[in-house]
Every structure is written in C-alpha cells, then in structure tokens.
Design an enzyme around this catalytic site. Structure first.
Site, PDB file in Angstrom:
ATOM      1  N   GLU A  98      -1.533  30.554  13.134  1.00 35.45           N
ATOM      2  CA  GLU A  98      -1.924  30.733  11.736  1.00 35.45           C
ATOM      3  C   GLU A  98      -2.942  31.857  11.575  1.00 35.45           C
ATOM      4  O   GLU A  98      -2.894  32.618  10.611  1.00 35.45           O
ATOM      5  CB  GLU A  98      -2.478  29.420  11.169  1.00 35.45           C
TER       6      GLU A  98
ATOM      7  N   GLU B  79      -1.830  34.799   9.100  1.00 39.73           N
ATOM      8  CA  GLU B  79      -2.480  34.895   7.789  1.00 39.73           C
ATOM      9  C   GLU B  79      -3.521  35.994   7.691  1.00 39.73           C
ATOM     10  O   GLU B  79      -3.720  36.556   6.613  1.00 39.73           O
ATOM     11  CB  GLU B  79      -3.102  33.546   7.406  1.00 39.73           C
TER      12      GLU B  79
ATOM     13  N   GLU C 176       1.935  33.536   0.137  1.00 35.62           N
ATOM     14  CA  GLU C 176       1.202  34.328   1.129  1.00 35.62           C
ATOM     15  C   GLU C 176       1.280  35.830   0.839  1.00 35.62           C
ATOM     16  O   GLU C 176       0.373  36.579   1.200  1.00 35.62           O
ATOM     17  CB  GLU C 176       1.719  34.027   2.537  1.00 35.62           C
TER      18      GLU C 176
ATOM     19  N   ALA D 235      -5.051  28.708   7.596  1.00 32.13           N
ATOM     20  CA  ALA D 235      -4.682  27.323   7.892  1.00 32.13           C
ATOM     21  C   ALA D 235      -3.176  27.168   7.816  1.00 32.13           C
ATOM     22  O   ALA D 235      -2.481  28.008   7.238  1.00 32.13           O
ATOM     23  CB  ALA D 235      -5.357  26.370   6.898  1.00 32.13           C
TER      24      ALA D 235
ATOM     25  N   ARG E 111      -2.676  27.965  -5.279  1.00 32.43           N
ATOM     26  CA  ARG E 111      -2.249  26.608  -4.935  1.00 32.43           C
ATOM     27  C   ARG E 111      -1.700  25.942  -6.188  1.00 32.43           C
ATOM     28  O   ARG E 111      -2.441  25.665  -7.136  1.00 32.43           O
ATOM     29  CB  ARG E 111      -3.417  25.804  -4.357  1.00 32.43           C
TER      30      ARG E 111
ATOM     31  N   GLU F 218      -3.037  12.423   6.000  1.00 35.83           N
ATOM     32  CA  GLU F 218      -3.206  13.812   6.425  1.00 35.83           C
ATOM     33  C   GLU F 218      -4.489  13.971   7.234  1.00 35.83           C
ATOM     34  O   GLU F 218      -5.563  13.542   6.825  1.00 35.83           O
ATOM     35  CB  GLU F 218      -3.262  14.758   5.231  1.00 35.83           C
TER      36      GLU F 218
ATOM     37  N   PRO G 199      -8.127   9.726   2.762  1.00 35.56           N
ATOM     38  CA  PRO G 199      -7.626   8.497   3.370  1.00 35.56           C
ATOM     39  C   PRO G 199      -7.299   7.377   2.388  1.00 35.56           C
ATOM     40  O   PRO G 199      -6.674   6.397   2.768  1.00 35.56           O
ATOM     41  CB  PRO G 199      -8.744   8.087   4.327  1.00 35.56           C
TER      42      PRO G 199
ATOM     43  N   ARG H 194       0.856  -1.194   0.000  1.00 33.99           N
ATOM     44  CA  ARG H 194       0.000   0.000   0.000  1.00 33.99           C
ATOM     45  C   ARG H 194       0.890   1.242   0.000  1.00 33.99           C
ATOM     46  O   ARG H 194       1.648   1.469   0.924  1.00 33.99           O
ATOM     47  CB  ARG H 194      -0.924   0.015   1.234  1.00 33.99           C
TER      48      ARG H 194
END
Length: 199
Positions: free
Chosen positions: A93, A97, A145, A76, A64, A120, A115, A37
């Site tokens: 954060e 931010e 940012e 975040a 992103r 994460e 998952p 896996r």
C-alpha cells in the site's frame, strides 16, 4: 470474576460483498438466554505512517463516499490478498498510494475500529528509512485513487490537525498520535513488524 463465554449458536448471512458481509449471530448471554447480534464482518486493513528523516509524514487526501467528503488519511488498504503478511500488505500500500519503499517497518498500534457493529481490525505501521519507487515501476491509480492528493506535513502539524478536527479518519488519528508519542519516547515502545495481533 469469571468471564462469561459468549457462544454463537447460529449465524445468518444477510449480505455478502468483496470487502465485507453483514451477519446476524445468535449469541448466548449471561443467565442463559440467547440474543441476536447484527454486525459487519470485514476483511481487515493496514495503515502506514510514512515518517521521513526530516520528521515529516506523508498523507493522502481521498474522497470517501460513505461520509461524502475528502479526508486526510494514511496510506492504507485492505488485507484482501490470500496469504499476504500484514507487513507485506503495508509495504504494498505504501508503494501503490504514495510511491515509497520502507527500509524499516514497525508496529505502532492495533485497532478494533468500531467494535459495536464491526469486527474490522486495522494494524498501523510506522515506516522509516524511506526511498522513492522508481518512476517506471509506479502503480497506476484508478477510481478514487486517481483523484488522490499526496502531501507531506510535519508530524507535529499533523497532530495539530487531529486536535483541531481537521483529520477525522480513525486509523489516521490513532497512527499520528501513536507516532508522536513513540517519537517522544525514543521509539522504545515500538513492536516488530511481525508482532502477533492481540487476541
């Protein structure tokens, strides 16, 4: 029904970086065979829904690279400072931010983001009783940012943006929907900021 215990008999690291690594685990399957896996091991993250007294929320519009576009997101960040509590990461954060300090922080929702290929986990907090970080103590934003836009939306408008497909960041979607539901339920379902993570 008894759950099978999936045991890792071997692990092979394929890539290691600052934020994540890619590994292949050999895992025992029901019936006794072993299967490989592949997945991404991630440091984890937090998100924050900053809810102002007037019912608006502050979001950021950030580029992103993995998806090649700008996304509306919650403030975040990564859980990448050793020993830092998740609530403290969220406070950091929020200040870095969007220049806000929370007088009150509660847990809205915990998420395993993907998952099928990653471990994460993101905890999304609700931040209330907000005040601004003094100008002289504000964080200098760099890289993506530095290009980030900060804007307030009415919570119901933001929920409408989710349902219209204008907000697609998973933590932002979950956080906004959870915040609206928690508000409508009179905040009764909120967990304390130090609530243990599930599992």
């Amino acid at each position: 029904m008894t759950a099978h215990r999936y045991e890792v008999t071997a692990r092979h690291e394929r890539f290691s970086g600052a934020v994540f690594s890619v590994v292949t685990d050999e895992v025992t399957m029901p019936g006794g065979r072993t299967a490989a896996r592949d997945y991404v091991r991630h440091v984890g993250a937090v998100g924050v829904v900053p809810l102002h007294d007037d019912g608006s929320v502050t979001m950021v519009r950030q580029y992103r690279h993995a998806v090649g576009r700008y996304l509306w997101e919650l403030p975040a960040g990564l859980v990448d400072q050793a020993g830092e509590d998740l609530a403290d990461t969220a406070r950091r954060e929020l200040a870095e931010e969007v220049d806000l300090v929370a007088g009150r922080l509660d847990v809205l929702v915990d998420m395993d983001t993907s998952p099928g290929f990653s471990n994460e986990r993101i905890r999304v907090f609700l931040a209330r009783e907000l005040t601004e970080v003094p100008v002289e103590r504000r964080h200098e934003r760099r890289d993506e940012e530095a290009d980030m836009a900060v804007r307030r939306f009415a919570l119901d408008e933001a929920v409408g943006m989710v349902l219209a497909g204008e907000i697609t960041n998973a933590a932002c979607v979950a956080g906004l929907l959870a915040a609206a539901r928690a508000r409508d339920a009179g905040w009764a379902a909120l967990r304390p900021a130090d609530a243990p993570l599930p599992g």
